[in-house]
Design a protein around this motif. Structure first.
Motif, PDB file in Angstrom:
ATOM      1  N   PRO A 267      84.531  98.111 -79.010  1.00 43.97           N
ATOM      2  CA  PRO A 267      83.860  98.618 -80.217  1.00 43.97           C
ATOM      3  C   PRO A 267      82.345  98.607 -80.136  1.00 43.97           C
ATOM      4  CG  PRO A 267      84.776  96.437 -80.632  1.00 43.97           C
ATOM      5  CD  PRO A 267      85.187  96.818 -79.225  1.00 43.97           C
ATOM      6  N   ILE A 268      81.780  98.029 -79.093  1.00 46.79           N
ATOM      7  CA  ILE A 268      80.324  98.066 -78.942  1.00 46.79           C
ATOM      8  C   ILE A 268      79.925  99.155 -77.953  1.00 46.79           C
ATOM      9  CG2 ILE A 268      78.308  96.790 -78.109  1.00 46.79           C
ATOM     10  CD1 ILE A 268      79.565  94.261 -79.251  1.00 46.79           C
ATOM     11  N   THR A 269      80.555  99.158 -76.792  1.00 48.51           N
ATOM     12  CA  THR A 269      80.125 100.091 -75.740  1.00 48.51           C
ATOM     13  C   THR A 269      80.867 101.420 -75.766  1.00 48.51           C
ATOM     14  OG1 THR A 269      81.790  99.238 -74.218  1.00 48.51           O
ATOM     15  CG2 THR A 269      79.646  98.150 -74.183  1.00 48.51           C
ATOM     16  N   GLY A 270      82.034 101.464 -76.428  1.00 55.72           N
ATOM     17  CA  GLY A 270      82.843 102.681 -76.390  1.00 55.72           C
ATOM     18  C   GLY A 270      83.581 102.832 -75.073  1.00 55.72           C
ATOM     19  N   GLU A 271      83.515 101.801 -74.233  1.00 58.58           N
ATOM     20  CA  GLU A 271      84.161 101.866 -72.919  1.00 58.58           C
ATOM     21  C   GLU A 271      85.681 101.741 -73.073  1.00 58.58           C
ATOM     22  OE1 GLU A 271      83.632  98.355 -70.653  1.00 58.58           O
ATOM     23  OE2 GLU A 271      84.703  99.165 -68.931  1.00 58.58           O
ATOM     24  N   ASP A 313      89.035  89.792 -76.364  1.00 59.80           N
ATOM     25  CA  ASP A 313      87.710  90.371 -76.096  1.00 59.80           C
ATOM     26  C   ASP A 313      87.340  91.409 -77.157  1.00 59.80           C
ATOM     27  OD1 ASP A 313      87.395  88.844 -73.868  1.00 59.80           O
ATOM     28  OD2 ASP A 313      86.988  90.523 -72.512  1.00 59.80           O
ATOM     29  N   LEU A 314      88.303  92.262 -77.503  1.00 60.48           N
ATOM     30  CA  LEU A 314      87.989  93.330 -78.467  1.00 60.48           C
ATOM     31  C   LEU A 314      87.744  92.756 -79.859  1.00 60.48           C
ATOM     32  CD1 LEU A 314      90.429  96.172 -77.297  1.00 60.48           C
ATOM     33  CD2 LEU A 314      88.036  95.844 -76.742  1.00 60.48           C
ATOM     34  N   ARG A 315      88.472  91.681 -80.190  1.00 63.28           N
ATOM     35  CA  ARG A 315      88.247  91.021 -81.490  1.00 63.28           C
ATOM     36  C   ARG A 315      86.831  90.437 -81.548  1.00 63.28           C
ATOM     37  NH1 ARG A 315      93.268  88.791 -81.340  1.00 63.28           N
ATOM     38  NH2 ARG A 315      92.427  86.860 -80.468  1.00 63.28           N
ATOM     39  N   LEU A 316      86.457  89.759 -80.464  1.00 70.20           N
ATOM     40  CA  LEU A 316      85.114  89.158 -80.420  1.00 70.20           C
ATOM     41  C   LEU A 316      84.030  90.242 -80.475  1.00 70.20           C
ATOM     42  CD1 LEU A 316      85.284  86.270 -77.815  1.00 70.20           C
ATOM     43  CD2 LEU A 316      84.482  86.130 -80.176  1.00 70.20           C
ATOM     44  N   ALA A 317      84.224  91.308 -79.727  1.00 68.52           N
ATOM     45  CA  ALA A 317      83.233  92.398 -79.711  1.00 68.52           C
ATOM     46  C   ALA A 317      83.088  92.992 -81.112  1.00 68.52           C
ATOM     47  CB  ALA A 317      83.660  93.480 -78.720  1.00 68.52           C
ATOM     48  N   ARG A 318      84.221  93.104 -81.817  1.00 68.12           N
ATOM     49  CA  ARG A 318      84.181  93.667 -83.178  1.00 68.12           C
ATOM     50  C   ARG A 318      83.394  92.747 -84.107  1.00 68.12           C
ATOM     51  NH1 ARG A 318      87.621  94.912 -87.558  1.00 68.12           N
ATOM     52  NH2 ARG A 318      87.143  97.051 -88.154  1.00 68.12           N
ATOM     53  N   ARG A 319      83.546  91.414 -83.890  1.00 66.35           N
ATOM     54  CA  ARG A 319      82.817  90.462 -84.751  1.00 66.35           C
ATOM     55  C   ARG A 319      81.319  90.503 -84.507  1.00 66.35           C
ATOM     56  NH1 ARG A 319      86.709  85.678 -83.912  1.00 66.35           N
ATOM     57  NH2 ARG A 319      88.433  86.472 -85.130  1.00 66.35           N
ATOM     58  N   ILE A 320      80.914  90.712 -83.240  1.00 61.17           N
ATOM     59  CA  ILE A 320      79.464  90.629 -82.980  1.00 61.17           C
ATOM     60  C   ILE A 320      78.782  91.998 -83.028  1.00 61.17           C
ATOM     61  CG2 ILE A 320      79.526  88.458 -81.692  1.00 61.17           C
ATOM     62  CD1 ILE A 320      79.370  89.978 -79.118  1.00 61.17           C
ATOM     63  N   ARG A 321      79.548  93.074 -83.265  1.00 59.59           N
ATOM     64  CA  ARG A 321      78.875  94.376 -83.197  1.00 59.59           C
ATOM     65  C   ARG A 321      77.891  94.584 -84.344  1.00 59.59           C
ATOM     66  NH1 ARG A 321      83.216  99.251 -84.186  1.00 59.59           N
ATOM     67  NH2 ARG A 321      84.043  98.487 -86.130  1.00 59.59           N
ATOM     68  N   LEU A 323      75.629  92.684 -85.143  1.00 53.77           N
ATOM     69  CA  LEU A 323      74.304  92.275 -84.662  1.00 53.77           C
ATOM     70  C   LEU A 323      73.536  93.460 -84.068  1.00 53.77           C
ATOM     71  CD1 LEU A 323      74.908  88.920 -82.756  1.00 53.77           C
ATOM     72  CD2 LEU A 323      73.371  89.285 -84.680  1.00 53.77           C
ATOM     73  N   LEU A 324      74.283  94.367 -83.443  1.00 52.40           N
ATOM     74  CA  LEU A 324      73.649  95.520 -82.803  1.00 52.40           C
ATOM     75  C   LEU A 324      73.489  96.688 -83.756  1.00 52.40           C
ATOM     76  CD1 LEU A 324      75.168  94.002 -80.309  1.00 52.40           C
ATOM     77  CD2 LEU A 324      74.801  96.158 -79.169  1.00 52.40           C
ATOM     78  N   PHE A 325      74.501  96.891 -84.633  1.00 53.50           N
ATOM     79  CA  PHE A 325      74.543  98.158 -85.357  1.00 53.50           C
ATOM     80  C   PHE A 325      74.188  98.072 -86.838  1.00 53.50           C
ATOM     81  CE2 PHE A 325      77.949  99.418 -82.062  1.00 53.50           C
ATOM     82  CZ  PHE A 325      76.984  99.905 -81.210  1.00 53.50           C
ATOM     83  N   SER A 326      74.296  96.876 -87.436  1.00 52.47           N
ATOM     84  CA  SER A 326      74.104  96.817 -88.875  1.00 52.47           C
ATOM     85  C   SER A 326      72.640  97.091 -89.239  1.00 52.47           C
ATOM     86  CB  SER A 326      74.532  95.434 -89.361  1.00 52.47           C
ATOM     87  OG  SER A 326      73.749  95.051 -90.446  1.00 52.47           O
ATOM     88  N   PRO A 327      72.364  97.938 -90.261  1.00 46.81           N
ATOM     89  CA  PRO A 327      70.979  98.207 -90.664  1.00 46.81           C
ATOM     90  C   PRO A 327      70.235  96.932 -91.045  1.00 46.81           C
ATOM     91  CG  PRO A 327      72.492  99.717 -91.773  1.00 46.81           C
ATOM     92  CD  PRO A 327      73.339  98.729 -91.028  1.00 46.81           C
ATOM     93  N   VAL A 328      70.952  95.950 -91.612  1.00 44.57           N
ATOM     94  CA  VAL A 328      70.319  94.689 -92.017  1.00 44.57           C
ATOM     95  C   VAL A 328      69.726  93.963 -90.801  1.00 44.57           C
ATOM     96  CG1 VAL A 328      70.804  92.428 -93.069  1.00 44.57           C
ATOM     97  CG2 VAL A 328      72.010  94.466 -93.861  1.00 44.57           C
TER      98      VAL A 328
END
Ligand SMILES: Cc1cc2nc3c(=O)[nH]c(=O)nc-3n(C[C@H](O)[C@H](O)[C@H](O)COP(=O)(O)OP(=O)(O)OC[C@H]3O[C@@H](n4cnc5c(N)ncnc54)[C@H](O)[C@@H]3O)c2cc1C
Length: 388
Positions: A267-271, A313-321, A323-328
């Motif tokens: 969910p972060i890289t789209g890989e 891995d995908l669950r963790l990536a979803r939780r931390i995404r 940090l990268l994408f949220s406007p806040v």
């Protein structure tokens, strides 16, 4: 021949990996795809180090036509973030050549290729019906037929959750300098990013993100193409990608879903190529084990257990995404990304398969206090001035 141990629907990375692994284990396999190969597939063609390792292990060969990239440039919301040199390598290819090689490997291993579409499965009799009217019987069915999986629809009524699904647009542009860096632009789409992948013979450019947050992805794509001086002449194509829409039950009864059909895209890289390869091989191994024990009904549980590290891995990536994408978090992310070489390097090491998401997350948490300090420091005096 119409009787098989396994029928695989779809011959992308997931289906070809499943068919090759099963056929090499001596099982009778039919590999059904709606296309004649070679066929193209909309994709950036970015092969990470972890995907390359999976490919080598499954097919026992090197993928064809890979460009090796160790230079990257990152931007976010129009601002330059960092240029990285000598990073762990990522590879560029075209799906035309990659998928053709995998399909050929599956056929060489003994899978019977059939050009047809999945129409239905009767579990009681093990009968797969294809669009042409042809029927096949099997002991297990593997659905590797992508994000709009007809097999998934037959099982669950729909192939994905429209609220969580991702969508991406892409075009091919003329090639540029062969040593040009891979470019990533966070925020080129909302909760997503843009990519500029220079390759031999072409440059693949695209934007993608969560569909529900990007009602006008075409405008985001036009804006992104403007950066590279590409105008209305570009032929743009779109495709869904299960960007964090994981199917927790990857199948039902005697049916296993893998790759995009099981929602296995980072969910972060789209890989998705690496997880498609791994999950296809895991589905085939679980099928072999269950069939050898004479208990095909246990294949799904065996497969789900094998998938656990990918799901984690995908669950963790979803939780931390966020940090990268949220406007806040935008300002904080930009400052942290610019300021900390360690985080950037860790992320490239993750893609290379040198560390996994649990390791990345614990490193991130260790650095969180200094990120927060770096991100908030200049804002504190201003806040003091305006406070009563
Ligand atoms: C624009 C875009 C860019 C991307 N870029 C990257 C990238 O750079 N790197 C990366 O790792 N991932 C990328 N991805 C994700 C990646 O493309 C997928 O995760 C990956 O292809 C999944 O493999 P798969 O085998 O599950 O499905 P697919 O590769 O989609 O293969 C599915 C196969 O099933 C066949 N099929 C479908 N329906 C039927 C049917 N009813 N009957 C018979 N056959 C059927 C299709 O013809 C196809 O051959 C990108 C995705 C998109 C949309």
């Amino acid at each position: 021949m119409t009787e098989f141990d396994i029928v695989v629907i779809g011959s992308g990375p997931a289906g070809a990996a499943a068919a090759t692994t099963a056929a090499r284990a001596g099982l009778r396999v039919a590999l059904v795809d709606r296309h004649v190969f070679p066929r193209d597939k909309l994709c950036g063609g970015g092969v990470t180090g972890r995907a390359l390792t999976a490919y080598r292990e499954i097919f026992g060969a090197e993928p064809p036509e890979l460009d090796r990239k160790t230079r990257f440039t990152f931007h976010a919301h129009g601002q330059h973030l960092a240029d990285l040199e000598d990073m762990p390598a990522m590879y560029m290819t075209t799906r035309l050549s990659l998928d053709n090689a995998m399909h050929a490997a599956a056929c060489a291993a003994g899978a019977l290729p059939l050009q047809d579409r999945f129409a239905g499965f009767d579990e009681a009799t093990g009968t797969v019906t294809l669009k042409s009217g042809r029927t096949l019987t099997c002991r297990l069915l593997i659905g590797a037929d992508s994000v709009k999986s007809a097999v998934g629809r037959a099982l669950f009524g729909r192939s994905f959750d429209p609220g969580r699904i991702g969508f991406a647009l892409e075009t091919e542009a003329p090639p540029i300098a062969p040593d040009a860096p891979v470019r990533i632009d966070f925020g080129a789409a909302d909760w997503g990013y843009g990519w500029h992948f220079p390759k031999s013979g072409t440059t693949t450019i695209g934007v993608g993100g969560i569909q529900s947050r990007n009602p006008d992805m075409s405008t985001a794509m036009r804006r992104y193409l403007d950066l590279f001086g590409i105008g209305a002449e570009a032929k743009i194509k779109g495709h869904h990608l299960p960007f964090g829409d994981v199917r927790r039950r990857p199948g039902r009864g005697r049916v296993l879903l893998c790759g995009d059909a099981a929602g296995l895209v980072d969910p972060i890289t789209g890989e998705g190529i690496g997880h498609a390869l791994r999950s296809g091989a895991m589905a085939a191994e679980a099928a072999r084990e269950a069939l050898e024990a004479g208990r095909p009904e246990t294949a799904l549980a065996l497969y789900t257990a094998r998938l656990r590290p990918i799901h984690r891995d995908l669950r963790l990536a979803r939780r931390i995404r966020w940090l990268l994408f949220s406007p806040v978090m935008r300002r904080l992310f930009i400052r942290a990304f610019r300021g900390t070489g360690g985080l950037r390097h860790d992320y490239m090491r993750l893609l290379a398969g040198e560390i996994d998401y649990p390791q990345l997350t614990s490193r991130l948490l260790r650095r969180l206090p200094s990120f927060l300090w770096r991100g908030l420091k200049p804002a504190l005096p201003q806040r003091r001035k305006t406070s009563p």
